[in-house]
Design a protein around this motif. Structure first.
Motif, PDB file in Angstrom:
ATOM      1  N   THR A 426      37.248  18.377  53.209  1.00 33.69           N
ATOM      2  CA  THR A 426      38.386  19.099  53.791  1.00 33.69           C
ATOM      3  C   THR A 426      39.741  18.459  53.528  1.00 33.69           C
ATOM      4  OG1 THR A 426      38.146  17.885  55.888  1.00 33.69           O
ATOM      5  CG2 THR A 426      36.925  19.957  55.663  1.00 33.69           C
ATOM      6  N   ALA A 427      39.759  17.235  53.005  1.00 33.95           N
ATOM      7  CA  ALA A 427      41.028  16.518  52.890  1.00 33.95           C
ATOM      8  C   ALA A 427      41.986  17.209  51.929  1.00 33.95           C
ATOM      9  CB  ALA A 427      40.771  15.079  52.425  1.00 33.95           C
ATOM     10  N   TYR A 459      58.978  22.172  45.055  1.00 34.01           N
ATOM     11  CA  TYR A 459      57.556  22.271  44.728  1.00 34.01           C
ATOM     12  C   TYR A 459      56.918  20.893  44.907  1.00 34.01           C
ATOM     13  CZ  TYR A 459      58.670  20.045  40.238  1.00 34.01           C
ATOM     14  OH  TYR A 459      59.089  19.166  39.287  1.00 34.01           O
ATOM     15  N   ARG A 460      55.585  20.879  44.986  1.00 29.70           N
ATOM     16  CA  ARG A 460      54.875  19.599  45.085  1.00 29.70           C
ATOM     17  C   ARG A 460      53.437  19.777  44.593  1.00 29.70           C
ATOM     18  NH1 ARG A 460      54.264  19.039  51.713  1.00 29.70           N
ATOM     19  NH2 ARG A 460      52.870  20.815  52.030  1.00 29.70           N
ATOM     20  N   LYS A 461      52.837  18.659  44.209  1.00 32.57           N
ATOM     21  CA  LYS A 461      51.441  18.653  43.772  1.00 32.57           C
ATOM     22  C   LYS A 461      50.552  18.372  44.982  1.00 32.57           C
ATOM     23  CE  LYS A 461      50.277  16.493  39.922  1.00 32.57           C
ATOM     24  NZ  LYS A 461      49.883  15.390  38.990  1.00 32.57           N
ATOM     25  N   VAL A 462      49.407  19.045  45.050  1.00 30.12           N
ATOM     26  CA  VAL A 462      48.429  18.799  46.118  1.00 30.12           C
ATOM     27  C   VAL A 462      47.059  18.633  45.482  1.00 30.12           C
ATOM     28  CG1 VAL A 462      49.720  20.089  47.859  1.00 30.12           C
ATOM     29  CG2 VAL A 462      47.992  21.268  46.497  1.00 30.12           C
ATOM     30  N   LYS A 463      46.155  17.956  46.212  1.00 32.69           N
ATOM     31  CA  LYS A 463      44.798  17.759  45.719  1.00 32.69           C
ATOM     32  C   LYS A 463      43.836  17.992  46.876  1.00 32.69           C
ATOM     33  CE  LYS A 463      43.843  14.466  42.764  1.00 32.69           C
ATOM     34  NZ  LYS A 463      43.571  13.128  42.189  1.00 32.69           N
ATOM     35  N   ALA A 464      42.819  18.819  46.645  1.00 33.93           N
ATOM     36  CA  ALA A 464      41.796  19.091  47.649  1.00 33.93           C
ATOM     37  C   ALA A 464      40.461  19.265  46.943  1.00 33.93           C
ATOM     38  CB  ALA A 464      42.144  20.344  48.451  1.00 33.93           C
ATOM     39  N   TYR A 470      49.424  23.291  42.805  1.00 30.78           N
ATOM     40  CA  TYR A 470      50.853  23.103  43.081  1.00 30.78           C
ATOM     41  C   TYR A 470      51.293  24.101  44.143  1.00 30.78           C
ATOM     42  CZ  TYR A 470      50.816  20.267  38.880  1.00 30.78           C
ATOM     43  OH  TYR A 470      50.535  19.291  37.958  1.00 30.78           O
ATOM     44  N   GLN A 471      52.185  23.643  45.004  1.00 33.16           N
ATOM     45  CA  GLN A 471      52.763  24.496  46.044  1.00 33.16           C
ATOM     46  C   GLN A 471      54.239  24.712  45.712  1.00 33.16           C
ATOM     47  OE1 GLN A 471      51.918  22.522  49.764  1.00 33.16           O
ATOM     48  NE2 GLN A 471      49.834  23.339  49.840  1.00 33.16           N
ATOM     49  N   GLU A 517      47.626  27.029  40.210  1.00 33.34           N
ATOM     50  CA  GLU A 517      46.791  25.979  39.626  1.00 33.34           C
ATOM     51  C   GLU A 517      47.562  25.159  38.604  1.00 33.34           C
ATOM     52  OE1 GLU A 517      43.415  28.148  38.185  1.00 33.34           O
ATOM     53  OE2 GLU A 517      42.334  27.920  40.085  1.00 33.34           O
ATOM     54  N   THR A 518      48.502  25.793  37.914  1.00 35.23           N
ATOM     55  CA  THR A 518      49.330  25.073  36.932  1.00 35.23           C
ATOM     56  C   THR A 518      50.765  25.594  37.027  1.00 35.23           C
ATOM     57  OG1 THR A 518      48.850  26.689  35.196  1.00 35.23           O
ATOM     58  CG2 THR A 518      47.412  24.757  35.317  1.00 35.23           C
ATOM     59  N   ILE A 519      51.714  24.752  36.607  1.00 35.52           N
ATOM     60  CA  ILE A 519      53.119  25.157  36.564  1.00 35.52           C
ATOM     61  C   ILE A 519      53.741  24.609  35.274  1.00 35.52           C
ATOM     62  CG2 ILE A 519      53.423  25.259  39.068  1.00 35.52           C
ATOM     63  CD1 ILE A 519      54.768  22.509  38.928  1.00 35.52           C
ATOM     64  N   PRO A 520      54.803  25.255  34.772  1.00 39.26           N
ATOM     65  CA  PRO A 520      55.493  24.711  33.587  1.00 39.26           C
ATOM     66  C   PRO A 520      56.294  23.466  33.955  1.00 39.26           C
ATOM     67  CG  PRO A 520      56.620  26.669  34.395  1.00 39.26           C
ATOM     68  CD  PRO A 520      55.359  26.553  35.202  1.00 39.26           C
ATOM     69  N   ASP A 521      56.749  22.753  32.962  1.00 39.80           N
ATOM     70  CA  ASP A 521      57.500  21.519  33.209  1.00 39.80           C
ATOM     71  C   ASP A 521      58.832  21.787  33.893  1.00 39.80           C
ATOM     72  OD1 ASP A 521      55.491  20.037  32.052  1.00 39.80           O
ATOM     73  OD2 ASP A 521      56.390  20.127  30.042  1.00 39.80           O
ATOM     74  N   ASP A 522      59.466  22.908  33.559  1.00 39.89           N
ATOM     75  CA  ASP A 522      60.792  23.205  34.088  1.00 39.89           C
ATOM     76  C   ASP A 522      60.729  24.437  34.998  1.00 39.89           C
ATOM     77  OD1 ASP A 522      63.456  23.474  34.632  1.00 39.89           O
ATOM     78  OD2 ASP A 522      64.043  24.114  32.596  1.00 39.89           O
TER      79      ASP A 522
END
Length: 851
Positions: A426-427, A459-464, A470-471, A517-522
């Motif tokens: 769940t983390a 935006y930010r990266k998340v891991k579960a 990405y959010q 799930e993915t985002i561009p660099d800019d």
């Protein structure tokens, strides 16, 4: 302001409201602007897990609680330390008339590692009212308030009250007892000056505005004003304690005995249990539901063990709590029957488990006869905890009564492994926001448009569960964020020639979070945010159908029906509601007929915004456990049929639903039923599937004119054949039993039968073994291949049972590995089933070897 629900929604960092400031978190973070810069309230809070964990102290001392009321006054970028300190002193000493000489204050001493200086401003303000010797310096632990590992925080200034006698105060200076866990020198108020935001890397950043969060524990304040030595001696708790005395026939003597602690535990815990259930959180085995179950079971253990009360007790206290709070928190009184029933069924269930657990621990104790074995193994203590719900301290108590100890380290190891498995599942690991635009205003346009131009704010990266995502937060969005039971939108963001696929939309406090799930660099530049029309329309159909269903249930079953949960997606709707009996087929038919009548009437779905007071006066239904603002969204489908507060998406008129059909009805918890249903094309498809199955059944029966009668005739014929078959099989088994008894051999003066037989079922094999062992008074092992799978039965005469030999032990330790299966039973008769029938002779030889 009214209290927010005690159960937290839309905040992944919290299960429960654990402080008065939780509902104002977005204001402190600058995500949302408060309508009023100054606010006062009383907030229901719960502290049992995580950073703020008071559970183990509750009842043992006189001033910790699970649920408590936090009185607060708040400043959002308005007044600060000077006014907060002056007004808190005025309220305590001039209004409540507390003795000034009994008050001590603390301020933050600073922290070199954090680069934080001493709070000189607070120190100088307090000097105006309090002698310097009663202004104490506190470290980061005591005087720097943080809601969690991340989030708003800042230095605090506590006010403590010394309730000792004058003689005691002369002997020991009160300054030495502040924050020293002395039950008579207690903190009653904390002025928190929220200036910072703690980031994931541990660093602090200044908040957009300086804020004040003051929290005063209502229970402690009442104790001080009423001149009591314990919170439990105030009229906040005495009514509940008197009720417990009447129910149990025991007397509360205010001591530190286990019996007195039990009174305090019950008086405290029943409040937490009642209000969390009233706010919509049912006991369960996970998350917030497990916390409530844990509190309830702790209370049951106390009255079972120390008040010698062996039947449900807590549910009898719910009316006492409801009456006490009916003018403050009305939701409990309004749901009295429902909450009482849920609590009683939880108590009944655990009391049954408790009895089984006591028997299990008795078996464990009986196996520890040699003097070398004086410790209950950690895995056994964990089994009692995990399987039977035994708190470890109950296992300790029973162990002590038998002069045994517990392998605490082994128990903790097993518990930690379980926690690690749970956390891994769940983390959610979140990185800090990458901010592209400091403008935190987020506009939702999804009620009127499914496409809009926007810009990325952050935006930010998340891991579960080992996966990265990405959010993204936009300044304007048509994406509906999951809330109110309605799933979040999916869709795409078009940016600089790239397409970002949004797989879900969540709400975190008041931020709308788009998950990719993915985002561009800019991510700079104009974004086109698009929500697919077809999926959104299907969701809207099911949400409007949910409102029609809710209203129909209240008309068919009665107005006690209240929503207890829901799920609305593009495929179906799920609706949980309070009701104490199965919904009959006739009632389901009535509900369906009423909903479909409203659909055919093509009633306009009218949506208006109005003040909460105006909405409630118009008869709108609000859901228990939901937090509403001053202005609410009211969805009306015929003012005389359905008027609800709702933030979800809906159709323009009921005719768009086409058709409604209930697919399933069941129980999900004590006093809670669940209906699943479909509407629109999904309902049409469901009916087509049912008709196809019906036609298949008719074809199999050669298309009779009256299908029902044909099925009844077929079942009757089957029943008669089954009886004849059972009678014939009984005769064959009786004959086989006699033959096998004649074949018995003798091993060490013990009659033994070990063979492979031909029988039709595992039950027949078990009966044959049981009857045969009675006839030969020895040992029996029978094997059979039934439906391609292995079945084994082991039966032993009572005289053969010993610590080394019993049927259950033989099955589990010797037979199960050989047939690759599972099984168990009693000491005299046990069975197993498995995949491998090739080792029957080894099974027989193993049992023979024990003789």
């Amino acid at each position: 302001m009214p209290s927010a629900p005690i159960v937290v929604k839309n905040d992944p960092t919290l299960l429960f409201t654990n402080a008065g400031m939780n509902q104002f978190k977005d204001y402190f973070l600058g995500n949302k602007q408060p309508e009023h810069k100054r606010i006062a309230d009383t907030q229901k809070c719960l502290r049992v897990s995580g950073k703020h964990n008071d559970l183990e102290e509750v009842g043992v001392d006189t001033y910790h609680h699970t649920m408590f009321e936090m009185l607060g006054n708040w400043s959002f970028g308005d007044y600060f330390k000077k006014e907060a300190i002056a007004w808190s002193w005025e309220l305590l000493t001039e209004v409540y008339k507390l003795d000034k000489d009994r008050l001590y204050v603390t301020i933050f001493e600073g922290d070199a590692k954090e680069g934080l200086a001493k709070d000189e401003e607070a120190f100088n303000e307090w000097k105006k009212y309090v002698p310097e010797e009663r202004i104490l310096l506190g470290n980061k632990k005591d005087n720097f308030w943080e809601m969690g590992d991340t989030g708003p925080c800042g230095p605090s200034s506590e006010i403590h009250y010394d309730s000792r006698s004058d003689e005691e105060r002369k002997q020991v200076n009160g300054t030495t007892l502040v924050n020293a866990d002395n039950p008579q020198v207690i903190e009653i108020w904390n002025n928190v000056f929220i200036q910072f935001n703690r980031l994931k890397d541990g660093s602090l950043e200044p908040l957009p505005a300086k804020n004040v969060d003051t929290g005063m524990g209502f229970e402690r304040l009442v104790r001080v004003i009423q001149g009591k030595q314990s919170n439990y001696d105030t009229d906040v708790f005495t009514g509940t304690i008197a009720a417990i005395e009447k129910i149990t026939g025991k007397q509360y003597d205010r001591s530190d005995s286990k019996q007195a602690i039990a009174f305090r535990v019950l008086a405290d815990h029943v409040r937490a249990i009642a209000f969390t259930i009233a706010d919509g959180q049912l006991p369960s085995n996970t998350g917030a539901g497990y916390v409530i179950r844990r509190i309830l079971r702790r209370a049951v253990r106390y009255y079972y063990s120390y008040l010698d009360y062996k039947q449900p007790l807590l549910f009898q206290l719910i009316p006492v709590i409801g009456k006490q709070f009916e003018q403050v928190f009305t939701e409990l009184q309004q749901q009295m029957d429902f909450v009482s029933k849920v609590v009683k069924e939880e108590e009944d269930a655990f009391l049954r488990t408790l009895e089984k657990g006591l028997k299990r621990i008795g078996d464990i104790v009986n196996t520890l006869t040699p003097k070398s074995e004086q410790t209950i193994a950690g895995k056994d203590a964990f089994e009692l905890f995990d399987t039977y719900g035994f708190p470890i301290d109950l296992t300790r108590l029973i162990a002590a009564e038998n002069n045994l100890m517990i392998d605490e380290a082994g128990f903790e190891k097993e518990l930690q492994q379980q926690k690690n498995r749970s956390r891994a599942a769940t983390a959610l690991d979140t990185e800090d926001w990458v901010v592209l635009d400091d403008n935190n205003a987020v506009e939702f346009v999804g009620y009127d448009s499914l496409e809009t131009k926007a810009h990325v704010l952050k935006y930010r990266k998340v891991k579960a569960k080992g996966k990265e995502a990405y959010q993204i937060v936009l300044d304007k969005t048509p994406f509906y964020a999951e809330s109110g039971g309605q799933v979040g939108d999916k869709g795409i963001l078009q940016l600089n020639g790239e397409t970002i696929h949004i797989i879900d939309t969540k709400k975190e406090n008041d931020l709308i979070i788009h998950v990719a799930e993915t985002i561009p660099d800019d991510l700079n530049g104009e974004v086109i945010a698009i929500v697919p029309k077809e999926r959104r329309q299907k969701i809207a159909l099911h949400h409007s159908a949910t409102h029609l269903l809710h209203a129909a249930l209240r008309k068919v079953l009665s107005t006690h029906v209240a929503q207890k949960g829901s799920l609305v997606n593009e495929e179906y709707l799920r609706f949980d509601f309070s009701h104490f009996a199965k919904v009959t087929d006739e009632e389901i038919a009535q509900v369906e007929a009423l909903v479909n009548e409203k659909i055919r009437a093509n009633i306009p779905v009218v949506i208006k915004y109005m003040s909460k007071e105006e909405a409630m006066q118009s008869g709108a239904m609000a859901l228990f456990g939901e937090k509403y603002g001053d202005v609410v969204r009211v969805v009306t489908i015929d003012p005389n049929y359905s008027v609800e507060l709702c933030g979800g998406t809906h159709v323009g008129a009921t005719g768009e639903l086409g058709f409604f059909k209930i697919t399933h009805e069941t129980a999900v918890a004590a006093g809670v039923r669940r209906i699943e249903a479909v509407t629109g094309k999904a309902a049409e498809d469901f009916v087509d599937e049912q008709l196809a199955e019906l036609n298949t059944a008719k074809a199999a029966l050669k298309n009779p004119k009256q299908l029902g009668k044909s099925i009844e005739s077929l079942l009757s014929e089957q029943s008669e054949l089954k009886k004849k078959l059972e009678s014939l099989e009984a005769k064959l088994l009786n004959s086989l039993e006699g033959e096998l008894a004649q074949q018995a051999t003798t091993i060490n003066n013990i009659a033994f039968v070990g063979v492979t037989v031909d029988v039709s079922s595992a039950d027949a094999l078990k009966k044959l073994a049981n009857d045969l062992v009675k006839k030969i008074n020895g040992a029996v092992v029978l094997c059979a291949s039934i439906g391609g799978k292995a079945s084994v039965a082991v039966a032993l005469a009572e005289r053969l049972i010993s610590k080394e030999l019993d049927a259950n032990k033989v099955i589990k330790e010797q037979v199960v590995p050989l047939i690759k299966g599972g099984g168990g039973g009693q000491k005299t008769l046990a069975t197993a089933g498995g995949q491998d029938s090739s080792n029957f002779q080894q099974v027989i030889d193993k049992v023979k070897g024990f003789l």
